[in-house]
Every structure is written in structure tokens, then in C-alpha cells.
Write a protein that holds these residues in place. Structure first.
Motif, PDB file in Angstrom:
ATOM      1  N   ALA A 305      36.539  -5.682   6.221  1.00  0.00           N
ATOM      2  CA  ALA A 305      35.650  -5.094   7.234  1.00  0.00           C
ATOM      3  C   ALA A 305      36.465  -4.217   8.185  1.00  0.00           C
ATOM      4  O   ALA A 305      36.076  -3.107   8.533  1.00  0.00           O
ATOM      5  N   LYS A 306      37.605  -4.734   8.581  1.00  0.00           N
ATOM      6  CA  LYS A 306      38.493  -3.985   9.479  1.00  0.00           C
ATOM      7  C   LYS A 306      38.847  -2.634   8.852  1.00  0.00           C
ATOM      8  O   LYS A 306      38.762  -1.590   9.486  1.00  0.00           O
ATOM      9  N   LEU A 309      35.916  -0.189   8.573  1.00  0.00           N
ATOM     10  CA  LEU A 309      35.538   0.420   9.856  1.00  0.00           C
ATOM     11  C   LEU A 309      36.543   1.483  10.287  1.00  0.00           C
ATOM     12  O   LEU A 309      36.210   2.394  11.027  1.00  0.00           O
ATOM     13  N   GLU A 310      37.748   1.332   9.822  1.00  0.00           N
ATOM     14  CA  GLU A 310      38.747   2.361  10.080  1.00  0.00           C
ATOM     15  C   GLU A 310      38.267   3.696   9.509  1.00  0.00           C
ATOM     16  O   GLU A 310      38.446   4.754  10.093  1.00  0.00           O
ATOM     17  N   PRO A 313      33.662   4.095  11.137  1.00  0.00           N
ATOM     18  CA  PRO A 313      33.474   3.245  12.316  1.00  0.00           C
ATOM     19  C   PRO A 313      32.008   3.043  12.692  1.00  0.00           C
ATOM     20  O   PRO A 313      31.677   2.081  13.380  1.00  0.00           O
ATOM     21  N   MET A 314      31.132   3.919  12.212  1.00  0.00           N
ATOM     22  CA  MET A 314      29.718   3.762  12.590  1.00  0.00           C
ATOM     23  C   MET A 314      29.063   2.581  11.873  1.00  0.00           C
ATOM     24  O   MET A 314      27.909   2.252  12.131  1.00  0.00           O
ATOM     25  N   LEU A 315      29.788   1.923  10.989  1.00  0.00           N
ATOM     26  CA  LEU A 315      29.213   0.751  10.318  1.00  0.00           C
ATOM     27  C   LEU A 315      29.437  -0.551  11.100  1.00  0.00           C
ATOM     28  O   LEU A 315      29.105  -1.621  10.617  1.00  0.00           O
ATOM     29  N   GLY A 316      29.988  -0.429  12.304  1.00  0.00           N
ATOM     30  CA  GLY A 316      30.320  -1.631  13.064  1.00  0.00           C
ATOM     31  C   GLY A 316      29.153  -2.575  13.282  1.00  0.00           C
ATOM     32  O   GLY A 316      29.308  -3.782  13.298  1.00  0.00           O
ATOM     33  N   ARG A 317      27.957  -2.014  13.456  1.00  0.00           N
ATOM     34  CA  ARG A 317      26.811  -2.887  13.720  1.00  0.00           C
ATOM     35  C   ARG A 317      25.900  -3.021  12.508  1.00  0.00           C
ATOM     36  O   ARG A 317      24.780  -3.487  12.603  1.00  0.00           O
ATOM     37  N   VAL A 318      26.421  -2.582  11.396  1.00  0.00           N
ATOM     38  CA  VAL A 318      25.689  -2.772  10.138  1.00  0.00           C
ATOM     39  C   VAL A 318      26.107  -4.122   9.574  1.00  0.00           C
ATOM     40  O   VAL A 318      27.247  -4.538   9.713  1.00  0.00           O
ATOM     41  N   LYS A 319      25.157  -4.809   8.949  1.00  0.00           N
ATOM     42  CA  LYS A 319      25.441  -6.195   8.576  1.00  0.00           C
ATOM     43  C   LYS A 319      25.818  -6.358   7.108  1.00  0.00           C
ATOM     44  O   LYS A 319      25.200  -5.763   6.234  1.00  0.00           O
ATOM     45  N   MET A 320      26.819  -7.175   6.891  1.00  0.00           N
ATOM     46  CA  MET A 320      27.145  -7.591   5.541  1.00  0.00           C
ATOM     47  C   MET A 320      26.042  -8.515   5.057  1.00  0.00           C
ATOM     48  O   MET A 320      25.603  -9.407   5.771  1.00  0.00           O
TER      49      MET A 320
ATOM     50  N   THR B 152      26.928   6.319  16.012  1.00  0.00           N
ATOM     51  CA  THR B 152      28.153   6.177  16.782  1.00  0.00           C
ATOM     52  C   THR B 152      28.917   4.921  16.415  1.00  0.00           C
ATOM     53  O   THR B 152      28.388   4.006  15.805  1.00  0.00           O
ATOM     54  N   ASP B 154      30.933   1.458  16.975  1.00  0.00           N
ATOM     55  CA  ASP B 154      30.516   0.222  17.606  1.00  0.00           C
ATOM     56  C   ASP B 154      31.447  -0.067  18.777  1.00  0.00           C
ATOM     57  O   ASP B 154      32.662  -0.082  18.632  1.00  0.00           O
ATOM     58  N   VAL B 555      25.947 -10.703   8.774  1.00  0.00           N
ATOM     59  CA  VAL B 555      26.900 -10.634   9.877  1.00  0.00           C
ATOM     60  C   VAL B 555      27.427  -9.209  10.017  1.00  0.00           C
ATOM     61  O   VAL B 555      27.703  -8.532   9.023  1.00  0.00           O
ATOM     62  N   GLU B 556      27.497  -8.746  11.252  1.00  0.00           N
ATOM     63  CA  GLU B 556      27.918  -7.366  11.501  1.00  0.00           C
ATOM     64  C   GLU B 556      29.380  -7.176  11.098  1.00  0.00           C
ATOM     65  O   GLU B 556      30.227  -8.032  11.369  1.00  0.00           O
ATOM     66  N   GLY B 558      31.473  -5.272  12.395  1.00  0.00           N
ATOM     67  CA  GLY B 558      32.298  -5.237  13.600  1.00  0.00           C
ATOM     68  C   GLY B 558      32.733  -6.623  14.029  1.00  0.00           C
ATOM     69  O   GLY B 558      33.851  -6.824  14.507  1.00  0.00           O
ATOM     70  N   ALA B 561      35.435  -7.704  11.685  1.00  0.00           N
ATOM     71  CA  ALA B 561      36.677  -6.943  11.863  1.00  0.00           C
ATOM     72  C   ALA B 561      37.439  -7.379  13.104  1.00  0.00           C
ATOM     73  O   ALA B 561      38.652  -7.267  13.162  1.00  0.00           O
TER      74      ALA B 561
END
Lengths: 404, 938
Positions: A305-306, A309-310, A313-320, B152, B154, B555-556, B558, B561
Motif C-alpha cells: 500500500a505504501k 501510494l508513492e 497518492p490519490m488512492l489513499g482513501r480508496v479501500k482495499m 487529491t 490523502d 480498509v483504506e 492510506g 500505508a
């Protein structure tokens, strides 16, 4: 086009009783085993059985991340996968089944000058061998994939990419089902829920197999069981230098399509594509430890995930939404083991690591040729298991560093 | 506007704190305490989304975040479960997957053409002609997905927390509260995870709040740590329970795990069972009792147990007209509810919401039509065994429960409440208390009198409740009967797929995509499993549930991560470089100067006067201990036993395959102490590599990564000794500080380790010193060098300088197959010493001889071949260029390339090609500059 033919149910495959004797027994009902069965039937070999301990496509065939490409780095690798890709491009017609092959293009991102050089090198090797791939720069990358941050702000800036337009994704299950359907039509017996528990060897040659549904006598047994290769080979008394490693992936909840290319970053050990259902599929390199566990690990989820997102980064609030693992059978030189063994009649197709799915059609053709004619096709001659004690390794390690 | 019911005690909303949310451009009123779903229900919004495939209208169904019906885009975040998302003033809420709007979605027409889209139809068309699919796919693809990708990054705060406890209880329903309360009261450190913002589970919606209030108070008083809004999503090896909530990822390790994960209420299957207005009793109870919204005026409740009667009374008391349809033949009501016994719902009618149901005996063709605007499915459930199964617990079918329940638990794992089959409140609580006491006792915290209490509790815990009566798997009426709401899979489609040969749960799942949507089977487990079994011609009891996989709750990324994602490292001298106008580049995690002036000027200065480069980024290890020599002898093919104190040796580490992992300087600074440098980008990997082997070999050595502790400068050039003599009182003559020596003395007043090595091919000093003095030493060096015309130089100049010397860069000139023989480092392999990493492989490689060699080449400076260019022979690829630069010293292009081993001879002509361009080049095996190394040694 056949406007109405899909309204009536298609008979995909049937159940059969396990017969006492078969000419060829293929252990493993994955894409490789079924492709071989289909190709054997096509060559007129009668009485072929495929034994699958679970359901067809339960292993690597249904767990891989469906990427098909030919932009390898070594000339040998390029030649082999170029042929596989060519066969894949016409497989839907051959098998009369839409495999949902989407040649959306494959981008291997370069985040450092060294990686740009490798991209150049691969592009050159590919170009010389007639494979469509070239190095592109941020302006063109941006047109293909507008969601990427192409500034030099990220710690892994995108300096260039190796662009391979014919690379794409193909529906892995459909490949399994389509081969199974045609094999079944031509008389192959596909036995699901049938586990091989032993290989009978008499006087150095195969006499049969023992299964959870009774014994079968046969002169030819092919192991096409990927992660379980060393186990099945052991049953025949054949030792193979294979170590099994898990490989994991996950998908997010469905999103409206925003990513129309496959992104690979070797530096970040991550690759990303978006499926036709809208899920974002994210995978990584094989795990460094050996194991037969197909369970997801928390470490994989966190690290991947880390890294994803690198890149996005816009996937930060997208859920697995779903995570899974599969098994990869890795050889010391990262090349497959194909062909004959010291036990007469016991053939191997394994050691594919992370590449097995991409090679399916060519494996079917070459292994069927070998069984049918008894002659080892040139294309797979270098991959005999004997190379490990004859010191003739076929090294694909460098190419495997960018294995998706 | 359907508005709110009168206030009642225990309601979740705070009527004194109204707020407004933006719902698709309209202002919708809400109260603090509402969820988006409850606020929209109060505002009269009945369609909360459109379905995935057929774009059918869907409405609130579960109110617990389990089903896919209410996913919305909220403040730009896609697929948010609006039914559980708390309202915030001004939040922007939009429904998804429809055009132009959810209320008037033109794609709804797809529903009428669904007969053309049986599952898997796409596999059967467009395969011929070959181009067909490539034309159709983009069109189909446009239909995919639900929410839109956020625009944008997170910016949520993301923590990763490790929690340790004696007992972890997963699930804060009544059973979980009881378990946590007992364990904590007994003295065990206890943590309770509850995904909702309030504990109580199924009892949260209950009109009578007595049990819940008592247990919450008891758990709070017990000292248990209660983490609300914290959803466990997986159990991993360890076991480690992973959860999200409280601002991030929680990794929980406990000696005992108590699973009190409850059950998820499930819908029944009948035609149009997906219409807005068809709800689960959980939703109805929460809406009425907690949020004070009446979801319908005329309700039909389908049930076979007390859950249905409780929901019916709740609705009746709120003013609705209610019918109870009870599957049990002899059912009736003691308190005047209208009950239709021995019946089920045969079908539902309506377009944008349910308007009537047909009710009759199971299997009958026609029934009695009852107009209604609400259908309540009550008391059918699937135990939430997913997390439990991840521990390795075995499940088996339980006839009474009509469900798969745990039959075998791993040690120190407990299951209590609905997940363990409890169907009465008192039974669930007793199971919870018992597990809490048992877990506490097992960790040595047994309160007095526990044995007696446990005996009583055991008897109570055994009480399971009445056997479950499920509705028929399918109904007889006309219309789509949905097994899976996420992916729009109907019972008919499952049957058709099974008939084709997809006759096991796993194959059906893959072919029809049943249960593969956002709910991942949560809201359809019961119907999907029963219908798959039926389609495959087997029974529910015979189905093998599919493998439990994380995440149980989405689970998000973010949250997974965690905190800030990438390091960005700067040396302690970075600010001075920036002040001097350096242009920076990334080198691994580091920002390093690429150049200060021009690379050409910098090269010229180093070659003729003196230059200085900041090499603080070099990886540095301190290796110390009685067996330090032994460790290095095993890690390297070189010999180090004979290295004298104060001397430096160049070495390369190999892996088991004999491939070069890294190279660098090994300095002996004491009898049992070495200072080792490695390539900047490899430091972390090598630290892992070395410590991994060290753990395996168990040598008496300590290896410490001191990369950050020491700054380093490379002072190089013919005048560098003059500069050094200004900087130190020590004797720096060539006799005192010899080539390949490591000496300790003060430089600019700072204790330093000075290595006389020369990567750039000139007299030079690599000065290592505590990094806190970085700026001081750099300034002192620049000051001391000023009379000699010193310049700072960057990485680009260094690359040219090293290339002129044919010094390789591991990773640039080598790859994952390069061995020492191929790159001309065969001299360092000492075959006569005991075993070392790569030895076996090197023996093979030495015997076979290299197939390829890395060689230097020169070519005409009119064209600079890019790194990565091909070496070709008669049009065939035979090798590649790894480094190439224009060299003033050599007056040509100089480079390194891989060529067939037979070509590794001086003056062999090779052809380099890239794109359309090509050039002739000549192999040159010796360095292009100072081939004998006289300048280095001077």
C-alpha cells in the motif's frame, strides 16, 4: 458475429468416471495442464486425463495478475515470450472464447538514471527482435496516464518509461475455461477434486498414478503443478532444485475507469492496473521467504500500500477490498524446467516463478509436441532439468528483477 | 420529507444541534449524531444508489455498513458507506454510478435488456473477428466501477500502533462486552475492538436498552480498554489482529483472542428482493429507535423468530401498519400483531420502490397481494466467521443454526455469541462471560469463586435457542431474484452457470462474480451459498465455504500505508550546497548535488588542481568483535586476515550465485575492528544481508550501520595533499599517509578517519568524521583550498572521472547476473581460503569461463551513445553499453560495455547502435586515464 449463440447455455466440461488406463495423465488442472491437454487432443492423442486436486484454475492460473507481455531483456527471453504473445493474440479465435484480452499497453517506469538506461537497453533488444517497445518521457507518459505525478517532487520521480503497447491483461480464468472446454470437446477427461497421491515407477519408468479416486495406469505423467512441483516430482523420485515462494496481490473496491495502462515500478516493487470491473489491482514481487502458505500477510499489505501510494497518492482513501496469495516455484536460474527426466515417462513443466501464466500457449504447444513426437522442441531444449548438474544454466535472473 | 418521529430517550441524534449537508447541490437538514444514511432517510431520499450492472435503483438495506446499497461519493471519497458515515456540517454527498442522476439514470434501460447479458455473456461474443473485442472493450469498460477516483492526495493523519494485551476481544456486542468485562475485572489486561462508534452490536437498535446499558457500564468500569470505531479486518500469522480506527492501523497481539464478531443479517431471495424499501430488521430498528425515522407507513415483516416480532412492534409503536409473515405454520402473536403463519413472500412489486408483496405458502404459484411501502426481512443471518477462520478455526455445518459454525478452535482462541451459534441474548452473554473468565484464568488471573461461576455460566452458555427456519432458497414468482446485490447476480444466472459446468462455489464465484463485489459476501453469504449449492445440485450443508481472506472490512490504502511514506535524506552539508547553487538529483533516498558549476569545469579542476565532493551518503558499517575477520572472510571472496591495521582493501560482496552485490572499501582500524563502506543505494539491503548472515552464523561480532553518524568528503586532485597539510597538523606526506592506508587524525580540529583511496583516479583523501561537523569541515576545506583553486564537484563530474579510470559502478555497470570474472575483478577471489558466500558458484563459473565481459571502449566524440545502447554484430544484438561519457582527457567518448568474452581484446572493433544512430568503437581494456595508476599513488 453470432448474435444469438450465447443465449443458450454452453457445455463447458463434463464429469467422468476415472478410467483405469489413460495414454497421458497430466497432473494439475491449471492453464498449463489444460493447454497441453488441448494441444495433445489436437494432435490426435487419445485418452488424455487432467487430474486436478481442487477445481480447475484453483492455483496460479486463477491467482496471477493476468499481465501478458514480451518486452523482456535477454534475447532468449524476448524470443520465447514473443511467440507466447503471438499465440495469445489469436487464442480467443482458436478457442472460440473471448478471453477479454486488452492490449492496453504496459509501462515500466524508470525513477533513476540507471533505470532509464535499462529501459533503453530493453527497448533496443526488443526493437532488434521485432517487439514493439520504446522509451518514452514524461510528456507522453502523461498522455497515456494523466493521473501520474510527473514532476520531480516525488522521491521516486518518473524520469522515463519503457512503453510496450502490445502488453496487456487477459482474463486468466477465461484462458483456463476456454482450454478446458475445447479439451473436453475433443475427449479429454478433466477430473476435478482428484488428488494425485503417488506416482508408480517400475524399472525406471512410469507405470501409473495413485489418486484419491483410485489408481490409474499410464505410461506418461506430466507434472504441471507450479508451486507443488517439488512435491509431485518427489513422488516420482525426481529431485528438482525448486523453492516455492508466495506472491501476493490485492484489489480495491471498484472505481470508474481512470487507469488505462499497466504500470510497473521495479524500484517500488509494485505494479498496478485497473480491471474491466473497475477494481485497481496492485501486486508486488515474490516474498523473500519460502512457504506453501497462500494467506495474505500484513507486512505485504502495509508495504505494498505504501509503495502504491508513492505512485498514485490519490488512492489513499480508496479501500482495499480483497487480498490473496499464490505460490511461485522458483529455480536457481529463474528459468523454467521443461521436458524429460531420468524417470522414463515422467515429464516436468514447472519452475516458472512469476512467469507461468504469460507462457501458457507456448507451453501447451511445445510440451504436446514433445509428448506426441518424443523429440524435444528446440525452443524448450535449454530448459531440461539436467542443466542443473550439467552446468548449463539459463539465467533469467536479471530479467526477473522486473518480473511483471 | 418524511421527517422525524417524536423524541425518545436513548435516541442517537441531538436535536439541539442541527446542521446541514450538501446533497447533490441541495441542502439537506440533519442532526448531530445522524449518519448520512439516516439524514437522507429523514429527508425522504429512498434511492441511495444504482446497481453495478443493471443500474437498478437501490435503497438503504442494512444500516450497518454491510451491504453495497448506499455507497456514495462523500467529500470526494468514493464508495463511502453512507449508512454508517457520521454527518458533518457542509459535507458534500453524491450518489454514484448513474447518469445524468441516480433518480433518472438512463442506464436503467440496461435492466430491460438484461436477458441479453447473462453472466459471462462477454466470454461468448466478440472473440471473432479478431479486432472486435478491441473495439467493444473501451465501451464496456466505461460502464465499470462505482465511485470516482479522488482527485487529491490523502492528508489524513495516519498512525501505526502496536497494542499488546492478555486478552483481545473482537466485537463489542453483548457477548464481547461481557467477555471484556469479565477478563478485565479478573485482572487480565484486556482490549475490546468495536467497529461502530458505539458498543452494543445488534442490541443497539433495540427499543429496550437495558442489557446493553448495563453491559457497557460494566465493561467501562472493569478497566478494559474499549476501542470504538476500530474495525478488525484481518488476523495474520502471529497471531496479529489488524484493525483500522483511531486515526490509523492497529496491530494487536494478545495471548488470548475472543471472537465476538456476531452475525450479519441476511436478505431473503424472491423476485425484486432488491427494491428500495426492502430492508433488514437491523436497519428498521436503528432508523426508528436510534434516528427516529419511520422508513415506511405500511410494512410487511418476513420472519421466523423473535427478531421479526421485535421489529414489527417497533414499527407498530411508531405508527406504521404492520403485517407479520411467519414461515412457521403455527405462529401467532400474543400482543395483537397481524400474523400470516406458514407463509413467505413470493414476490415484490414496484419500480422505484416496493409497492406490494405477494404472500403465500412456500412453493405456491400465487398468493395474496399486500400493498406496502416497506418490507422487513428479519432474523435470517450468517455468523461472521471470517476473522475466526483466519486463525485456522475449523467450521462445520450446524443443522439447528442452518449455518457454518466453529467446531474446532486453535489454542487460546475463543468464539462467543452469535458467531458461535448463540441465538438468545442470555446465552450469548453467558458465553462471553465464560470466555472472559477462562482467558483471564489461563493468563494467571483467576478471581476467587471463579470455578463456581464458570460452572453456572457453562450451563447458561449451552442454551442455544430455537432451531432456525430459513425462507425457501428461491421463490416462485416472476422477476429477478438477487443472490448478490453488489454484482447483480440472480438465482437464475447461477443456475445457468452451474448447468454449463461451473458447478462448485469457487467456479461459480469466478464465473458469475457472485459475492465478489464491495461487500465481499457479507450481505449475501447466506443466499449466495444456498443458491450455489442448489444450482450445483448439492445441499447447503455440503457446500465448502470459500477461503476466508482479508479484509473482513474494506480498509483504506492510506491506513495500511501508515505515516509519511518516503524518506528524503540530506547530508549535514546539504544547506551549504544549496547556498552554492548546486543542482540536486535523487540518489536512492538522498538528494545529492549533480553539479555546482559545469561538470566539465569540475572535472578539469580535479584533474589539474583540487576538488572536493560530499560523499556522506556512502553506506558505512562498523564491524567489531573477536570474530570480525571471520565474518568478513565469509562475506567477501577477498582475504582480510592478512590486512594490517591501518590498511584499506577494496572488496566486493557476492551472493550465493556469485553475483556482485556491492563493492567498497574495507579498512582495518584495529585488531578486531573494521570500518566498511558500501554503495549509497545499497546500504539498507546490505545491512539486512549482513545481519541475516550474522544471525545464521552466530559469530561474536557486532555490525553497526553508522551511515548517518559520519559525514565524508573526498578531497581529490594533484594539489589535495597541499590542502590537507593546511587542514591538519599531522604528517600527510606520502610516506606517512600511504596509498590504501586508513589513518586517524584531526582534520580542521575534528577527529577523522582518513582513507587514502582514489575512486576518481587522483591523489585523494576520503575524510570520515562525525556528521555534526559537516558544515564546519566543508567550510574549512573550501577555505584551505581557496589558494589552490579548489572547486566543489558533483556526481556528474565524479562519474566522468571514475569512467576515465574504468572504475565500475555496481548496479550501473553490473546487473543481477554479473560475476567478478566478467567485470575483471577475478583477482579478488581467493579460492584457497575456507568457504565464503558465492564460492560454489564461482567454482562453476571459473571452470566454464565468462561468456560475456565488461570492457572499456572509446569512440568518436561526434556521437555520445546513450547508456543502454546496443552492441550489435551484423545486425544481431550481442551486448550493451552501460556507461558512456565524453572525456576531455581521452579526447573521445569513453565507456563501458558488455560484449561476448571473445571480443575482450584491445582494439577489437565493435558497433554500437541506438535508435537509428550507430558508431564504430574500439575495445580498450586499460583505464583511459593514467592507466598505471601513478597519480593515485603519488
Amino acid at each position: 458475429m453470432h448474435p444469438v449463440r450465447y443465449f443458450k447455455p454452453w457445455r463447458m466440461w463434463r464429469h467422468h468416471d476415472v478410467e483405469k488406463t489413460y495414454d497421458v495423465v497430466i497432473v494439475g488442472g491449471g492453464a498449463h495442464g489444460l493447454a497441453m491437454a488441448y494441444e495433445l487432443a489436437k494432435r490426435g492423442v487419445k485418452k488424455v486425463a487432467v487430474l486436478e486436486k481442487s477445481y480447475i484454475g484453483a492455483g496460479g492460473s486463477g491467482r496471477n495478475t493476468t499481465i501478458v507481455r514480451a518486452n523482456y531483456r535477454t534475447p532468449e527471453g524476448v524470443a520465447f515470450y514473443k511467440e507466447a504473445l503471438r499465440l495469445y493474440e489469436q487464442l480467443a479465435q482458436e478457442l472460440d472464447y473471448n478471453l477479454l484480452f486488452s492490449q492496453q499497453g504496459h509501462l515500466t517506469l524508470a525513477h533513476a538514471e540507471r533505470a532509464v538506461n535499462v529501459a533503453h537497453e530493453r527497448a533496443e533488444v526488443n526493437r532488434l527482435l521485432g517487439v514493439d517497445s520504446r522509451v518514452i518521457y514524461p510528456d507522453e507518459i502523461g498522455r497515456l496516464c494523466p493521473v501520474l505525478d510527473l514532476s520531480d517532487r516525488p522521491a521516486f520521480p518518473i524520469m522515463a518509461a519503457l512503453y510496450h503497447p502490445p502488453g496487456g491483461v487477459i482474463r486468466h480464468d477465461a484462458v483456463v475455461w476456454a482450454y478446458a472446454r475445447q479439451a473436453d470437446r475433443m475427449g479429454v477427461h478433466i477430473h476435478q477434486d482428484t488428488e494425485v497421491t503417488g506416482v508408480v515407477v517400475e524399472d525406471g519408468r512410469v507405470a501409473g498414478v495413485r489418486t484419491s479416486r483410485g489408481d490409474i495406469s499410464t505410461r506418461v505423467v506430466v507434472s504441471a503443478v507450479a508451486g507443488w512441483t517439488s512435491e509431485v516430482a518427489r513422488m516420482a523420485g525426481v529431485r528438482v532444485p525448486i523453492v516455492t515462494h508466495p506472491l501476493q496481490a490485492f484489489v480495491t473496491e471498484p472505481l470508474k475507469p481512470f487507469l488505462h495502462v499497466i504500470l510497473v515500478s521495479a524500484t517500488l516493487h509494485v505494479y498496478v492496473s485497473q480491471t474491466d470491473r473497475g477494481e485497481v489491482l496492485i501486486g508486488s514481487e515474490i516474498e523473500p521467504y519460502s512457504s506453501y502458505s497462500q494467506a495474505s500477510t500484513l507486512n505485504f499489505l502495509e508495504v505494498t500500500a505504501k509503495h502504491a501510494l508513492e505512485l498514485l497518492p490519490m488512492l489513499g482513501r480508496v479501500k482495499m477490498m480483497r487480498a490473496w496469495g499464490g505460490l511461485c516455484d522458483v529455480t536457481p536460474d529463474y528459468s523454467p524446467i521443461m521436458g524429460l527426466t531420468d524417470v522414463d515417462g515422467f515429464l516436468l513443466d514447472g519452475g516458472w516463478g512469476t512467469y507461468g501464466f504469460k507462457a501458457t500457449p507456448i507451453v501447451g504447444v511445445t510440451m504436446a509436441d514433445l509428448i506426441h513426437t518424443g523429440r524435444v522442441p528446440d525452443l524448450i531444449a535449454p530448459f531440461a532439468v539436467s542443466r542443473f548438474w550439467e552446468r548449463r544454466l539459463v539465467s533469467e535472473i536479471a530479467a526477473a528483477a522486473v518480473s511483471h | 420529507m418524511s421527517g422525524r418521529l417524536p423524541a425518545r430517550p436513548g435516541e442517537a441524534i441531538d436535536r439541539g444541534r442541527p446542521l446541514t449537508i450538501d446533497f447533490e447541490g441541495r441542502r439537506a437538514p440533519a442532526f448531530e449524531g445522524d449518519t448520512v444514511g439516516s439524514a437522507l432517510a429523514a429527508a425522504g431520499v429512498t434511492i441511495t444508489g444504482r446497481s453495478f450492472k443493471y443500474h437498478r435503483p437501490r435503497g438503504l438495506m442494512c444500516m450497518t455498513g454491510a451491504c453495497p446499497n448506499c455507497l456514495m461519493q462523500i467529500d470526494g471519497i468514493p464508495n463511502v458507506r453512507s449508512c454508517t458515515e457520521p454527518v458533518r456540517e457542509g459535507m458534500r454527498v453524491e450518489r454514484q454510478n448513474a447518469w445524468p442522476s441516480v433518480d433518472r439514470d438512463v442506464h436503467g434501460v440496461l435492466d430491460s435488456f438484461s436477458f441479453m447479458m447473462p453472466p459471462g455473456f462477454y466470454y461468448k461474443v466478440f472473440q471473432r473477428p479478431r479486432w472486435a473485442w478491441s473495439k467493444v472493450e473501451p465501451i464496456i469498460r466505461k460502464q465499470a466501477g462505482l465511485g470516482k477516483v479522488p482527485r487529491t492526495e490523502d492528508h489524513e493523519p495516519r498512525e501505526v500502533v502496536n497494542l499488546h494485551a492478555d486478552v483481545a476481544v473482537i466485537g463489542g456486542g453483548l457477548a464481547g462486552l461481557a467477555a471484556a468485562a469479565e477478563a478485565a475485572a479478573a485482572g487480565a489486561s484486556t482490549v475490546l475492538l468495536e467497529q461502530r462508534r458505539e458498543a452494543g452490536g445488534r442490541a443497539l437498535g433495540s427499543a429496550d436498552d437495558v442489557d446493553r446499558a448495563r453491559l457497557v457500564a460494566e465493561a467501562e468500569a472493569s478497566g478494559a480498554r474499549i476501542l470504538l470505531g476500530t474495525a478488525a479486518f484481518g488476523v495474520f500469522d502471529g497471531p496479529v489482529v489488524a484493525a483500522v480506527g483511531g486515526g490509523g492501523l492497529q496491530r494487536i497481539r494478545a495471548r488470548h483472542l475472543v471472537f465476538a464478531t456476531g452475525a450479519v443479517e441476511q436478505p431473503a431471495v424472491f423476485p425484486n428482493n432488491d427494491l428500495p424499501g426492502v430492508m433488514l430488521s437491523s436497519a428498521v430498528e436503528l432508523l426508528v429507535n436510534r434516528f427516529r425515522v419511520l422508513p415506511g407507513r405500511r410494512a410487511v415483516v418476513l420472519t421466523s423468530n423473535q427478531d421479526g416480532y421485535r421489529a414489527a412492534r417497533t414499527l407498530r409503536d411508531a405508527g406504521a401498519d404492520v403485517f407479520v409473515v411467519d414461515l412457521r405454520a403455527g405462529a401467532g402473536s400474543a400482543d395483537g400483531l397481524r400474523v400470516i403463519p406458514g407463509s413467505t413472500i413470493l414476490s415484490a412489486k414496484g419500480r422505484r420502490g416496493v409497492t406490494a408483496v405477494s404472500v403465500g405458502a412456500p412453493g405456491s404459484a400465487t398468493g395474496q397481494s399486500i400493498p406496502c411501502d416497506l418490507v422487513v426481512l428479519a432474523g435470517f443471518s450468517a455468523p461472521s466467521t471470517n476473522l475466526l477462520a483466519m486463525t485456522g478455526a475449523k467450521l462445520g455445518f450446524d443443522d439447528d443454526a442452518q449455518a457454518f459454525l466453529p467446531v474446532e478452535l486453535p489454542p487460546d482462541v475463543h468464539a462467543v455469541g452469535a458467531v458461535a451459534g448463540a441465538r438468545t441474548v442470555q446465552g450469548a452473554i453467558a458465553q462471553g462471560r465464560l470466555a472472559g473468565l477462562e482467558a483471564a484464568a489461563a493468563v494467571g488471573q483467576e478471581p476467587p469463586g471463579a470455578a463456581g461461576r464458570m460452572e453456572v455460566l457453562r450451563a447458561q452458555a449451552a442454551e442455544r435457542g430455537d432451531p432456525v427456519v430459513l425462507p425457501p432458497e428461491v421463490a416462485t414468482g416472476e422477476g429477478k431474484q438477487f443472490a448478490c446485490l453488489c454484482m447483480d447476480v440472480t438465482s437464475k444466472e447461477l443456475k445457468a452457470a452451474a448447468a454449463e459446468g461451473f458447478d462448485s462455489m469457487e467456479l461459480l464465484k469466478r464465473y458469475t462474480t457472485v459475492s465478489m463485489g464491495p461487500c465481499q459476501g457479507k450481505a449475501c453469504m447466506l443466499s449466495a451459498q444456498r443458491l450455489c449449492a442448489r444450482a450445483a445440485g448439492s445441499s447447503f450443508a455440503e457446500t465448502r465455504p470459500t477461503t476466508a481472506r482479508p479484509p473482513w472490512t474494506p480498509v483504506e490504502l492510506g491506513a495500511l500505508a501508515g505515516w509519511r511514506r518516503t524518506p528524503r535524506k540530506e547530508t549535514t552539508i546539504h544547506d551549504l550546497h544549496a547556498d552554492s547553487g548546486a543542482t540536486f538529483m535523487w540518489a536512492g533516498d538522498w538528494r545529492r548535488p549533480h553539479h555546482f558549476a559545469t561538470p566539465e569545469q569540475e572535472v578539469e579542476a580535479v584533474r589539474h588542481r583540487v576538488g572536493v565532493i560530499d560523499v556522506s551518503t556512502l553506506g558505512k558499517f562498523r564491524v567489531k568483535g573477536p570474530e570480525a575477520v571471520e565474518l568478513l572472510e565469509r562475506l567477501y571472496p577477498n582475504r582480510f586476515g592478512d590486512l594490517a591495521v591501518g590498511r584499506v582493501r577494496y572488496g566486493a560482496m557476492l551472493n550465493d550465485e556469485g553475483v556482485i552485490l556491492d563493492d567498497g572499501a574495507v579498512c582495518r582500524v584495529g585488531d578486531d575492528e573494521f570500518f566498511v563502506t558500501v554503495t549509497t543505494g545499497n546500504t539498507a539491503a546490505l545491512e539486512r544481508w549482513i545481519t541475516w548472515w550474522l544471525a545464521d552464523w552466530r559469530l561474536d561480532v557486532r555490525v553497526l550501520n553508522v551511515t548517518g553518524a559520519f559525514a565524508a568528503l573526498n578531497l581529490a586532485g594533484p594539489d589535495s595533499r597541499k590542502v590537507m597539510s593546511v587542514l591538519t597538523d599531522a604528517d600527510v606526506s606520502s610516506e606517512a599517509v600511504k596509498y590504501m592506508s586508513a589513518s586517524s587524525f584531526e582534520v580542521a580540529g575534528v577527529p577523522s578517519l582518513v582513507l587514502r583511496i582514489g575512486f576518481v583516479g587522483e591523489l585523494g583523501y576520503e575524510i570520515h568524521f562525525p556528521s555534526m561537523y559537516g558544515e564546519h569541515v566543508w567550510r574549512a576545506v573550501m577555505e584551505a583550498g581557496r589558494p589552490f583553486g579548489i572547486v566543489p564537484f558533483g556526481l556528474e563530474a565524479q562519474r566522468v572521472l571514475r569512467l576515465e579510470k574504468q572504475h565500475i559502478l555496481v548496479g550501473q555497470d553490473t546487473d543481477a547476473e554479473s560475476d567478478p570474472f566478467e567485470v575483471g575483478l577475478g583477482w579478488m577471489v581467493k579460492a584457497d581460503k575456507p568457504d565464503f558466500l558465492g564460492r560454489r558458484a564461482l567454482e562453476d563459473l571459473a571452470e566454464a569461463g565468462p561468456k560475456e565481459r565488461l570492457v572499456g571502449f572509446t569512440c568518436d566524440p561526434s556521437w555520445l551513445p546513450p547508456e543502454g545502447a546496443s552492441v550489435v554484430h551484423e545486425g544481431v544484438w550481442v551486448g550493451r553499453v552501460t556507461s558512456a561519457r565524453r572525456s576531455a582527457a581521452a579526447r573521445s567518448v569513453v565507456g563501458l560495455a558488455w560484449v561476448p568474452a571473445g571480443w575482450a581484446e584491445d582494439d577489437t572493433e565493435i558497433e554500437i547502435q541506438f535508435g537509428g544512430a550507430h558508431a564504430k568503437a574500439k575495445v580498450a581494456l586499460k583505464p583511459f586515464y593514467d592507466p598505471e595508476g601513478a597519480r593515485l599513488r603519488s
